[in-house]
Motif scaffolding. Structure first.
Motif, PDB file in Angstrom:
ATOM      1  N   ALA A 184      -0.327  -0.925 -10.242  1.00 37.94           N
ATOM      2  CA  ALA A 184       0.829  -0.968 -11.134  1.00 37.94           C
ATOM      3  C   ALA A 184       1.116   0.436 -11.649  1.00 37.94           C
ATOM      4  N   PRO A 185       2.390   0.753 -11.925  1.00 42.07           N
ATOM      5  CA  PRO A 185       2.726   2.089 -12.447  1.00 42.07           C
ATOM      6  C   PRO A 185       1.894   2.480 -13.667  1.00 42.07           C
ATOM      7  N   ALA A 186       1.608   1.516 -14.522  1.00 41.86           N
ATOM      8  CA  ALA A 186       0.844   1.813 -15.736  1.00 41.86           C
ATOM      9  C   ALA A 186      -0.605   2.207 -15.422  1.00 41.86           C
ATOM     10  N   ASP A 187      -1.078   1.814 -14.238  1.00 38.74           N
ATOM     11  CA  ASP A 187      -2.465   2.100 -13.856  1.00 38.74           C
ATOM     12  C   ASP A 187      -2.590   3.299 -12.927  1.00 38.74           C
ATOM     13  N   ALA A 188      -1.479   3.980 -12.655  1.00 38.78           N
ATOM     14  CA  ALA A 188      -1.473   5.039 -11.647  1.00 38.78           C
ATOM     15  C   ALA A 188      -2.471   6.155 -11.961  1.00 38.78           C
ATOM     16  N   GLU A 189      -2.509   6.598 -13.219  1.00 40.63           N
ATOM     17  CA  GLU A 189      -3.419   7.689 -13.573  1.00 40.63           C
ATOM     18  C   GLU A 189      -4.869   7.263 -13.441  1.00 40.63           C
ATOM     19  N   ALA A 190      -5.190   6.063 -13.918  1.00 35.83           N
ATOM     20  CA  ALA A 190      -6.567   5.562 -13.814  1.00 35.83           C
ATOM     21  C   ALA A 190      -6.971   5.399 -12.355  1.00 35.83           C
ATOM     22  N   ALA A 191      -6.033   4.938 -11.528  1.00 30.75           N
ATOM     23  CA  ALA A 191      -6.337   4.705 -10.112  1.00 30.75           C
ATOM     24  C   ALA A 191      -6.634   6.006  -9.377  1.00 30.75           C
ATOM     25  N   LYS A 192      -6.043   7.119  -9.845  1.00 30.10           N
ATOM     26  CA  LYS A 192      -6.318   8.402  -9.186  1.00 30.10           C
ATOM     27  C   LYS A 192      -7.798   8.740  -9.213  1.00 30.10           C
ATOM     28  N   ARG A 193      -8.476   8.310 -10.273  1.00 27.17           N
ATOM     29  CA  ARG A 193      -9.903   8.623 -10.407  1.00 27.17           C
ATOM     30  C   ARG A 193     -10.754   7.858  -9.389  1.00 27.17           C
ATOM     31  N   LEU A 194     -10.173   6.827  -8.781  1.00 21.24           N
ATOM     32  CA  LEU A 194     -10.906   6.090  -7.747  1.00 21.24           C
ATOM     33  C   LEU A 194     -10.930   6.854  -6.427  1.00 21.24           C
ATOM     34  N   ASN A 195     -10.034   7.852  -6.309  1.00 21.16           N
ATOM     35  CA  ASN A 195     -10.013   8.726  -5.131  1.00 21.16           C
ATOM     36  C   ASN A 195      -9.839   7.936  -3.829  1.00 21.16           C
ATOM     37  N   LEU A 196      -8.891   7.017  -3.827  1.00 19.94           N
ATOM     38  CA  LEU A 196      -8.675   6.169  -2.658  1.00 19.94           C
ATOM     39  C   LEU A 196      -7.710   6.821  -1.676  1.00 19.94           C
ATOM     40  N   LEU A 197      -8.033   6.702  -0.407  1.00 17.56           N
ATOM     41  CA  LEU A 197      -7.220   7.306   0.644  1.00 17.56           C
ATOM     42  C   LEU A 197      -5.845   6.654   0.750  1.00 17.56           C
ATOM     43  N   THR A 198      -5.816   5.307   0.639  1.00 22.50           N
ATOM     44  CA  THR A 198      -4.547   4.603   0.847  1.00 22.50           C
ATOM     45  C   THR A 198      -3.735   4.463  -0.444  1.00 22.50           C
ATOM     46  N   ALA A 199      -4.171   5.147  -1.500  1.00 21.70           N
ATOM     47  CA  ALA A 199      -3.371   5.182  -2.726  1.00 21.70           C
ATOM     48  C   ALA A 199      -2.419   6.371  -2.717  1.00 21.70           C
ATOM     49  N   LYS A 200      -2.616   7.296  -1.779  1.00 15.89           N
ATOM     50  CA  LYS A 200      -1.804   8.508  -1.729  1.00 15.89           C
ATOM     51  C   LYS A 200      -0.417   8.203  -1.165  1.00 15.89           C
ATOM     52  N   PRO A 201       0.628   8.869  -1.688  1.00 15.91           N
ATOM     53  CA  PRO A 201       1.967   8.678  -1.124  1.00 15.91           C
ATOM     54  C   PRO A 201       2.032   9.191   0.308  1.00 15.91           C
ATOM     55  N   VAL A 202       2.902   8.571   1.119  1.00 17.48           N
ATOM     56  CA  VAL A 202       2.969   8.883   2.556  1.00 17.48           C
ATOM     57  C   VAL A 202       4.394   9.221   2.977  1.00 17.48           C
ATOM     58  N   LEU A 203       4.511  10.244   3.822  1.00 16.19           N
ATOM     59  CA  LEU A 203       5.766  10.572   4.496  1.00 16.19           C
ATOM     60  C   LEU A 203       5.506  10.523   5.995  1.00 16.19           C
TER      61      LEU A 203
END
Length: 364
Positions: A184-203
């Motif tokens: 969720a947008p509200a969790d975006a900053e917290a999720a960054k700390r999980l360092n997940l590969l598929t959480a990164k934006p893609v082009l």
């Protein structure tokens, strides 16, 4: 403040050709634009911005300094990378360090260039890479969650909150969906700390044959549909053309592209799209010494923007004189904008807008 995009893809899809063209183009611009090769597989490239020239002309600046993005050419990936196949461990370790992913997909036929899967299918190739990244994320979270749940039940609120963040992401991964679909947008900053590969934006960058560089082809059209469904971006590029363009003198490039029916280079589109992908905007400072573009994250307040120039500017921030780009040009600079009532004094809570021309007041 540095931002980087990792260029990924299967072997022989054109990602290294694209990277080499990017860095060669930047090297050719070295007289006017800042460029450095940090390592053999890392290059910093100027972000094209047509606003710089008129600002510099009005400000009678001696030089122009655009903002830049860093591109990282990451080792090619094969099936089984999540289990260490090929250079999988190196690939996964490197990609964790980038801010966004530029995924190059082969959308051209060429019997002289083999394909690791034996045929051309960019959607299958995208799925191969995505699957390996999802498997790596799945393994990471599966290992992490039980301990967090146990601590949470024991009264550790931080552990409970992290477990609550992970659980829907893990469920999405188990269903074959990337992590970003469950954040969720509200969790975006917290999720960054999980360092997940598929959480990164893609082009997605569709590498097409020369004849399709202007309009794309049937394969790139399939990728565009896929990208739209995912909420990702897609750009059409002919890496072969870009390699040619990168070797031409500056004065010959526009004519070469026009002859091919192209308004601008594919590399410029990739750079701009990568910049947008990261949620970045540009503000400017203008003076007789230089006109300079500065990169900040959209939503940054004035003191944070000042800090990009120097930490002292942020610590001692008082206010900033602000003129929108259009007003600066229309009224021919700061003095004209002030007379027209278009120059504003903004304080600490001002959210900087893309194109703002700023002069900071500070006291240290």
């Amino acid at each position: 403040m540095g931002f980087n995009c990792g260029i990924v893809g299967l072997p022989n899809v054109g990602k290294s050709t694209l990277f080499n063209a990017l860095t060669a183009t930047a090297a050719a611009q070295a007289a006017n634009y800042p460029f450095c090769t940090i390592e053999p597989n890392v290059g910093r490239v100027a972000v094209p911005d047509p606003r710089l020239a008129p600002l510099a002309s009005i400000g009678k600046s001696q030089k122009i300094l655009p903002t830049s993005l860093e591109f990282v050419d990451i080792a090619g990936l094969v099936r089984g990378a999540s289990k260490g196949e090929g250079l999988g461990n190196q690939f996964l370790a490197t990609i964790r360090e980038v801010d966004a992913i530029i995924h190059v997909l082969r959308c051209f036929e060429d019997d002289d260039i083999t394909h690791v899967e034996g045929s051309i299918d960019p959607l299958r190739d995208a799925e191969t890479v995505d699957t390996e990244l999802m498997l790596a994320d799945l393994d990471s979270l599966t290992r992490r969650l039980p301990a967090l749940q146990k601590k949470g039940k024991g009264g550790d609120r931080n552990a409970a909150a992290e477990a609550a963040l992970i659980e829907p992401i893990l469920a999405a991964l188990e269903q074959g969906k990337p992590a970003r679909t469950a954040i969720a947008p509200a969790d975006a900053e917290a999720a960054k700390r999980l360092n997940l590969l598929t959480a990164k934006p893609v082009l997605y960058v569709c590498n097409v044959e020369e004849a399709s560089a202007a309009t794309g082809n049937a394969q790139s059209a399939r990728v565009a549909v896929m990208a739209a469904k995912e909420g990702a971006g897609s750009v059409i590029v002919s890496a072969a053309i870009e390699a040619e363009v990168s070797q031409l003198p500056d004065e010959d490039r526009a004519g070469f592209l026009t002859d091919l029916g192209l308004d601008d280079s594919g590399l410029d589109r990739v750079i701009r799209a990568g910049y947008a992908l990261l949620g970045l905007i540009t503000y400017f400072t203008v003076g007789p010494k230089e006109t300079r573009a500065w990169t900040i994250i959209k939503g940054t307040k004035a003191p944070g923007a000042a800090g990009v120039i120097h930490g002292d500017f942020e610590r001692g921030f008082i206010a900033c004189e602000t003129v929108a780009f259009d007003d600066y040009v229309a009224f021919k600079g700061e003095a004209g904008a002030r007379e027209a009532g278009k120059l504003r004094i903004e304080g600490r809570d001002y959210v900087v807008k893309d194109g703002d021309v700023l002069l900071f007041r500070f006291n240290v």
